[in-house]
Motif scaffolding. Structure first.
Motif, short mmCIF file in Angstrom:
data_model
loop_
_atom_site.label_atom_id
_atom_site.label_comp_id
_atom_site.label_asym_id
_atom_site.label_seq_id
_atom_site.Cartn_x
_atom_site.Cartn_y
_atom_site.Cartn_z
N ILE A 27 -27.52 -21.19 -17.26
CA ILE A 27 -26.31 -20.44 -16.82
C ILE A 27 -25.50 -21.53 -16.08
N PRO A 28 -24.32 -21.84 -16.72
CA PRO A 28 -23.25 -22.46 -16.04
C PRO A 28 -23.10 -21.94 -14.65
N VAL A 29 -23.14 -22.88 -13.39
CA VAL A 29 -22.71 -22.55 -12.18
C VAL A 29 -21.55 -23.13 -11.77
N ILE A 30 -20.46 -22.67 -11.34
CA ILE A 30 -19.23 -23.24 -11.00
C ILE A 30 -19.35 -23.11 -9.51
N ASP A 81 -23.87 -14.96 -17.51
CA ASP A 81 -23.49 -16.01 -18.66
C ASP A 81 -22.71 -17.19 -17.71
N VAL A 82 -22.15 -16.57 -16.54
CA VAL A 82 -21.53 -17.72 -15.79
C VAL A 82 -21.78 -17.11 -14.26
N LEU A 126 -13.41 -20.69 -15.79
CA LEU A 126 -14.41 -19.73 -16.42
C LEU A 126 -14.28 -20.05 -17.82
N ARG A 127 -13.24 -20.02 -18.61
CA ARG A 127 -13.19 -20.04 -19.94
C ARG A 127 -14.04 -21.23 -20.46
N GLY A 128 -13.97 -22.44 -19.91
CA GLY A 128 -14.89 -23.57 -20.28
C GLY A 128 -16.32 -23.26 -20.03
N SER A 129 -16.53 -22.84 -18.93
CA SER A 129 -18.20 -22.45 -18.62
C SER A 129 -18.62 -21.23 -19.71
#
Ligand SMILES: [Fe+2]
Ligand SMILES: [Fe+2]
Length: 388
Positions: free
Chosen positions: A81-84, A52-53, A120-123
């Motif tokens: 998939i959001p990537v930080i 998921d992230v 993390l929560r935002g993504s």
């Protein structure tokens, strides 16, 4: 599959990984978290398991954060998939490159717990939205597919029932229209027509004599020879069929249905290629290659190919079956009569295609014979597997 959101961390620095691990220990029950120091292993893990992230370092051996990001964004299975990306605070250039490559968010190193949690929560929220949207799109696509299938099915039904109505009047011919549809299909395939044209021809061919609905029984079922006047009336079945299948009638109807009327769908049905082919066939299946046929006296390639193909299939079936005005001829005799009419009645190319597939046509002729116990089916062969 785990129902918990999955988060993957990758950083070649073991201390950073240890810091992530320590900070997120209380979240182990809520999130499925994996930690990696080798970017190749991390990439492999993302490919194999739903993620998921992703939180990635920028500079790593083997596969840099930018390479990992580029890889994930280029792959349809992982592009949402959001990537930080975690970078040093001053690395403005790197931050810019990460954003350009599709990073969902950035994080400063050294990592602060509050910042990590917020990112993390935002993504995760972003990923949940993507998933929801994806699900909705899939459901919508499924519904469109179902609707299209239903629409095709109902058109097939209408054509089959209309063909039935014509056959009902002319019942001596039994399964004639089904055989003509199959023979026409086989000839069209031998001529290497595109599959959608073969399908249109197959569905439309049973309607070739739909105009006989308007011919009086006294003529249609006459056992003796027709008089000149009766023949003239009989020959009007082509034009009548053409008018029934043309949009002349439908144009007289006000299609502005109340509330849910879908004008595009109505127009699509009226312009349907099957109905167009059906009209063409009804009008031209008694034209002859040398121009001596009816109703228009068209010659050669001025006769639409669909009409030339059905003419061949129709005559072959009429010769090989018993009619109220003649007995069934043997295959040899029928083939001889046909070959004598190549170039006068029949298009030589259509005849060659017909001959090249004679074994298959013979198989269909016996499977679909009037006296055969098999159910009369009008199923296009490629649909058999789909409906089985
Ligand atoms: Fe006819
Ligand atoms: Fe016919």
């Amino acid at each position: 599959m785990s129902l918990k959101p999955t988060i993957l961390f990758v950083d070649d620095d073991a201390n950073t990984i240890a810091a992530y691990r320590r900070m997120l220990r209380p979240f182990g029950a809520m999130w499925e978290i994996s930690y990696h120091t080798d970017s190749r292993v991390a990439c492999d893990e993302i490919r194999r398991h739903p993620t998921d992230v992703v939180v990635t370092d920028f500079e790593m051996p083997y596969m840099s954060g930018l390479e990992l990001l580029t890889y994930l964004k280029a792959n349809p299975a992982t592009q949402n998939i959001p990537v930080i990306v975690a970078t040093g605070e001053r690395d403005r250039n790197l931050k810019r490159r990460a954003l350009d490559a599709g990073a969902a968010d950035l994080m400063n190193k050294p990592i602060e717990f509050e910042e990590l949690l917020a990112r993390l929560r935002g993504s995760l929220r972003l990923k949940a939205c993507y998933d929801e949207l994806n699900d909705r799109n899939e459901r919508l696509e499924q519904r469109v597919l179902e609707r299209t299938r239903e629409l095709h099915q109902s058109r097939l039904e209408i054509v089959a029932r209309l063909a039935n109505a014509a056959e009902y009047r002319d019942e001596d011919t039994g399964r004639h229209v089904v055989r003509v549809a199959h023979f026409s299909r086989v000839i069209a395939e031998a001529l290497k027509l595109p599959p959608d044209e073969v399908l249109s021809l197959f569905i439309a061919a049973p309607l070739h004599d739909v105009g006989k609905i308007a011919i009086p029984d006294a003529i249609l079922k006459k056992t003796g020879k027709l008089t000149e006047e009766e023949r003239r009336i009989m020959q009007t079945h082509c034009g009548i069929g053409g008018r029934i299948l043309g949009n002349e009638f439908s144009q007289r109807i006000d299609w502005r249905l109340p509330v849910t009327a879908d004008q595009t769908a109505i127009k699509e049905i009226l312009d349907d290629p099957v109905l167009k082919t059906a009209r063409e066939i009804a009008l031209t299946h008694h034209e002859r290659w040398d121009g001596t046929g009816y109703p228009a006296g068209l010659a050669g390639e001025d006769i639409p190919l669909a009409g030339r193909i059905v003419a061949m299939a129709d005559v072959f079936d009429a010769l090989t079956t018993a009619r109220c005005y003649k007995p069934a001829f043997t295959l040899e005799h029928s083939l001889k009569l046909i070959s004598e009419s190549v170039g006068s009645h029949f298009d030589p190319q259509v005849h060659a295609a017909f001959l090249s597939r004679l074994p298959e046509i013979e198989e269909l002729r016996s499977a679909l014979a009037d006296e055969s116990p098999a159910e009369t089916v009008l199923i296009f062969p490629s649909q058999k597997q789909a409906t089985a």
